[in-house]
Design a protein around this motif. Sequence first.
Motif, PDB file in Angstrom:
ATOM      1  N   ALA A  43       0.820  -1.213   0.000  1.00 57.65           N
ATOM      2  CA  ALA A  43       0.000   0.000   0.000  1.00 57.65           C
ATOM      3  C   ALA A  43       0.852   1.261   0.000  1.00 57.65           C
ATOM      4  O   ALA A  43       0.330   2.366  -0.150  1.00 57.65           O
ATOM      5  CB  ALA A  43      -0.935   0.005   1.204  1.00 57.65           C
ATOM      6  N   GLU A 120      -0.553   3.830  -2.124  1.00 56.79           N
ATOM      7  CA  GLU A 120      -1.595   3.042  -2.781  1.00 56.79           C
ATOM      8  C   GLU A 120      -1.345   2.836  -4.280  1.00 56.79           C
ATOM      9  O   GLU A 120      -2.285   2.722  -5.068  1.00 56.79           O
ATOM     10  CB  GLU A 120      -2.973   3.658  -2.512  1.00 56.79           C
ATOM     11  CG  GLU A 120      -3.354   3.578  -1.041  1.00 56.79           C
ATOM     12  CD  GLU A 120      -4.311   4.656  -0.584  1.00 56.79           C
ATOM     13  OE1 GLU A 120      -5.376   4.802  -1.207  1.00 56.79           O
ATOM     14  OE2 GLU A 120      -3.988   5.363   0.396  1.00 56.79           O
ATOM     15  N   CYS A 122       0.259   0.164  -5.161  1.00 53.88           N
ATOM     16  CA  CYS A 122       0.122  -1.293  -5.203  1.00 53.88           C
ATOM     17  C   CYS A 122      -0.885  -1.691  -4.120  1.00 53.88           C
ATOM     18  O   CYS A 122      -1.488  -0.844  -3.469  1.00 53.88           O
ATOM     19  CB  CYS A 122       1.464  -1.979  -4.935  1.00 53.88           C
ATOM     20  SG  CYS A 122       2.841  -1.456  -5.970  1.00 53.88           S
ATOM     21  N   ASN A 124      -4.131  -3.882  -2.089  1.00 49.38           N
ATOM     22  CA  ASN A 124      -5.585  -4.029  -2.210  1.00 49.38           C
ATOM     23  C   ASN A 124      -6.264  -2.687  -1.969  1.00 49.38           C
ATOM     24  O   ASN A 124      -6.997  -2.485  -0.995  1.00 49.38           O
ATOM     25  CB  ASN A 124      -6.082  -5.084  -1.219  1.00 49.38           C
ATOM     26  CG  ASN A 124      -5.453  -6.439  -1.480  1.00 49.38           C
ATOM     27  OD1 ASN A 124      -5.135  -6.778  -2.616  1.00 49.38           O
ATOM     28  ND2 ASN A 124      -5.256  -7.215  -0.428  1.00 49.38           N
ATOM     29  N   THR A 125      -6.012  -1.778  -2.880  1.00 49.97           N
ATOM     30  CA  THR A 125      -6.430  -0.388  -2.747  1.00 49.97           C
ATOM     31  C   THR A 125      -7.011   0.092  -4.076  1.00 49.97           C
ATOM     32  O   THR A 125      -7.087  -0.663  -5.045  1.00 49.97           O
ATOM     33  CB  THR A 125      -5.221   0.495  -2.388  1.00 49.97           C
ATOM     34  OG1 THR A 125      -4.248   0.385  -3.445  1.00 49.97           O
ATOM     35  CG2 THR A 125      -4.577   0.070  -1.076  1.00 49.97           C
ATOM     36  N   ARG A 127      -6.163   1.687  -7.183  1.00 53.01           N
ATOM     37  CA  ARG A 127      -4.903   1.893  -7.902  1.00 53.01           C
ATOM     38  C   ARG A 127      -4.934   3.221  -8.665  1.00 53.01           C
ATOM     39  O   ARG A 127      -5.919   3.962  -8.624  1.00 53.01           O
ATOM     40  CB  ARG A 127      -4.667   0.726  -8.854  1.00 53.01           C
ATOM     41  CG  ARG A 127      -4.469  -0.616  -8.151  1.00 53.01           C
ATOM     42  CD  ARG A 127      -3.175  -0.660  -7.339  1.00 53.01           C
ATOM     43  NE  ARG A 127      -2.921  -1.989  -6.793  1.00 53.01           N
ATOM     44  CZ  ARG A 127      -2.315  -2.976  -7.439  1.00 53.01           C
ATOM     45  NH1 ARG A 127      -1.898  -2.796  -8.680  1.00 53.01           N
ATOM     46  NH2 ARG A 127      -2.114  -4.146  -6.856  1.00 53.01           N
ATOM     47  N   ARG A 167      -9.244  -7.163  -2.847  1.00 55.46           N
ATOM     48  CA  ARG A 167      -8.313  -6.997  -3.960  1.00 55.46           C
ATOM     49  C   ARG A 167      -8.361  -5.552  -4.421  1.00 55.46           C
ATOM     50  O   ARG A 167      -9.121  -4.730  -3.917  1.00 55.46           O
ATOM     51  CB  ARG A 167      -8.672  -7.932  -5.136  1.00 55.46           C
ATOM     52  CG  ARG A 167      -8.245  -9.380  -4.995  1.00 55.46           C
ATOM     53  CD  ARG A 167      -6.749  -9.608  -4.909  1.00 55.46           C
ATOM     54  NE  ARG A 167      -5.985  -9.120  -6.040  1.00 55.46           N
ATOM     55  CZ  ARG A 167      -5.783  -9.782  -7.170  1.00 55.46           C
ATOM     56  NH1 ARG A 167      -6.333 -10.977  -7.350  1.00 55.46           N
ATOM     57  NH2 ARG A 167      -5.044  -9.275  -8.124  1.00 55.46           N
ATOM     58  N   LYS A 168      -7.581  -5.269  -5.434  1.00 54.66           N
ATOM     59  CA  LYS A 168      -7.470  -3.915  -5.975  1.00 54.66           C
ATOM     60  C   LYS A 168      -8.722  -3.514  -6.751  1.00 54.66           C
ATOM     61  O   LYS A 168      -9.503  -4.358  -7.195  1.00 54.66           O
ATOM     62  CB  LYS A 168      -6.257  -3.840  -6.895  1.00 54.66           C
ATOM     63  CG  LYS A 168      -6.319  -4.839  -8.053  1.00 54.66           C
ATOM     64  CD  LYS A 168      -4.975  -4.960  -8.735  1.00 54.66           C
ATOM     65  CE  LYS A 168      -4.992  -6.095  -9.771  1.00 54.66           C
ATOM     66  NZ  LYS A 168      -3.668  -6.343 -10.347  1.00 54.66           N
ATOM     67  N   LYS A 170      -9.806  -0.631  -9.944  1.00 52.04           N
ATOM     68  CA  LYS A 170      -9.245   0.246 -10.967  1.00 52.04           C
ATOM     69  C   LYS A 170     -10.340   1.089 -11.614  1.00 52.04           C
ATOM     70  O   LYS A 170     -11.370   0.560 -12.033  1.00 52.04           O
ATOM     71  CB  LYS A 170      -8.518  -0.585 -12.035  1.00 52.04           C
ATOM     72  CG  LYS A 170      -7.314  -1.345 -11.485  1.00 52.04           C
ATOM     73  CD  LYS A 170      -6.632  -2.176 -12.557  1.00 52.04           C
ATOM     74  CE  LYS A 170      -5.400  -2.884 -11.995  1.00 52.04           C
ATOM     75  NZ  LYS A 170      -4.723  -3.698 -13.038  1.00 52.04           N
ATOM     76  N   ARG A 253     -11.662 -10.304  -7.329  1.00 55.94           N
ATOM     77  CA  ARG A 253     -11.920  -9.058  -8.043  1.00 55.94           C
ATOM     78  C   ARG A 253     -13.418  -8.796  -8.154  1.00 55.94           C
ATOM     79  O   ARG A 253     -14.249  -9.698  -8.019  1.00 55.94           O
ATOM     80  CB  ARG A 253     -11.295  -9.103  -9.441  1.00 55.94           C
ATOM     81  CG  ARG A 253      -9.776  -9.182  -9.472  1.00 55.94           C
ATOM     82  CD  ARG A 253      -9.108  -7.946  -8.885  1.00 55.94           C
ATOM     83  NE  ARG A 253      -9.494  -6.717  -9.569  1.00 55.94           N
ATOM     84  CZ  ARG A 253      -8.923  -6.254 -10.682  1.00 55.94           C
ATOM     85  NH1 ARG A 253      -7.933  -6.922 -11.240  1.00 55.94           N
ATOM     86  NH2 ARG A 253      -9.333  -5.124 -11.229  1.00 55.94           N
TER      87      ARG A 253
END
Length: 407
Positions: A43, A120, A122, A124-125, A127, A167-168, A170, A253
């Motif tokens: 993060a 953030e 990288c 689980n944020t 992106r 997870r991330k 986007k 995801r």
Amino acid sequence: MQSFRTELENPIVEKDIIDLEKKIRLFREGKIHDEKFRSLRLARGVYGQRQPGVQMVRIKLPFGKVTFKQLLRIADVSDEYASGNLHLTTRQDIQIHYVSLDRTPQLWEELERDDITLREACGNTVRNVTSSPDSGINPNEVFDVSPYAHAFFSYFLRNPICQEMGRKIKFSFSSDERDTAYSYIHDLGFIPKINEQGERGFKVMMAGGLGAQPFLASPIFDFLHEDQIIPYAESLLRVFDRYGERTNRNKARLKYLVQKLGLDEVLRLVEEERIANKSKSYKIDRNTVPEPNLPEATTYPVLDEVINSIGYKHWRATNAVAQKQEGFFGVYIKVSKGDIKTDLARKLVDAIKPFVADEIRITQNQGLLLKYVREDALPSLYAALNPLGFAIPGFDSIADVTTCPGT
């Protein structure tokens, strides 16, 4: 490792950096579990490499915007702390490699001196928020989406609702209906529209993604008012955080949550969450991304030999595009494998300064976009770029290949 103190004026950023240094020290002393520390460093943009003892650091550049000064700062940091190479990414970031974990707090402090963050990039944020690189100059755009991408970046950075997701996530903003920011492969993608009342808003796409099992995003709004896009995104993040998979990372995801519950059920849950939102609307400041400083108007030499060359004609046809601002052009630069050595980055800045605005955009195919080039400056710009290997024609053609360097 010596204790670290910053000299930054921003207390929030300073606290972040000092906290990273403390956590690294505790990790070295065996007082933080590997997995917990992994989540924390990711993060903060610090990503482990296969090579022992070194890290990849991802530098977060909202919608790919970087000034001359910022690019030079990143080059200096790469020379001091990394391998002397800048890697442009498909999310409009810059990555540097072979960084010592113990030196990442100092590296971060150096970057923040020119308002560059790792936070953030990288983990689980949320992106990096991407946009069409030509936003603001695209002749077909109904309005510039840059302030909206910047608003998303600012609103969700350090926001408690998206620090420990499964997870991330986007987000993307395209400048027109051609969807050059690829909303169809994003968790939420936005395409600008104007309704019959002359109000700004967005067509919204949800739950797209690539990977081993690609999904095309579903259109969920033909028009969502500009004041509603952040509250809607916040509601979606809360639903994803609450109902998303946390055991099997490969199914964590948003696209898999939609596959599991069904699109209608996820949309229903988001609508319920919107009712509970503290902020029912969020007015976005359209002036947060100022126009860049333009190159000074001057008389450029007439370079007949350049103008009549096949190389220049080909380059102008494929790499130069007219802006919506009359008399100005955007110029794309192909960057082989997305890699620029730091000494070449400095030469590039020196070469383009007389001809372009102080704003470079990193593109989704790992290239660069220069803005506000006067038409009569194009031959001189070509002549300046060519010796550096940055005047190769065929930007975004089948020969313009994107690559991942791996870690």
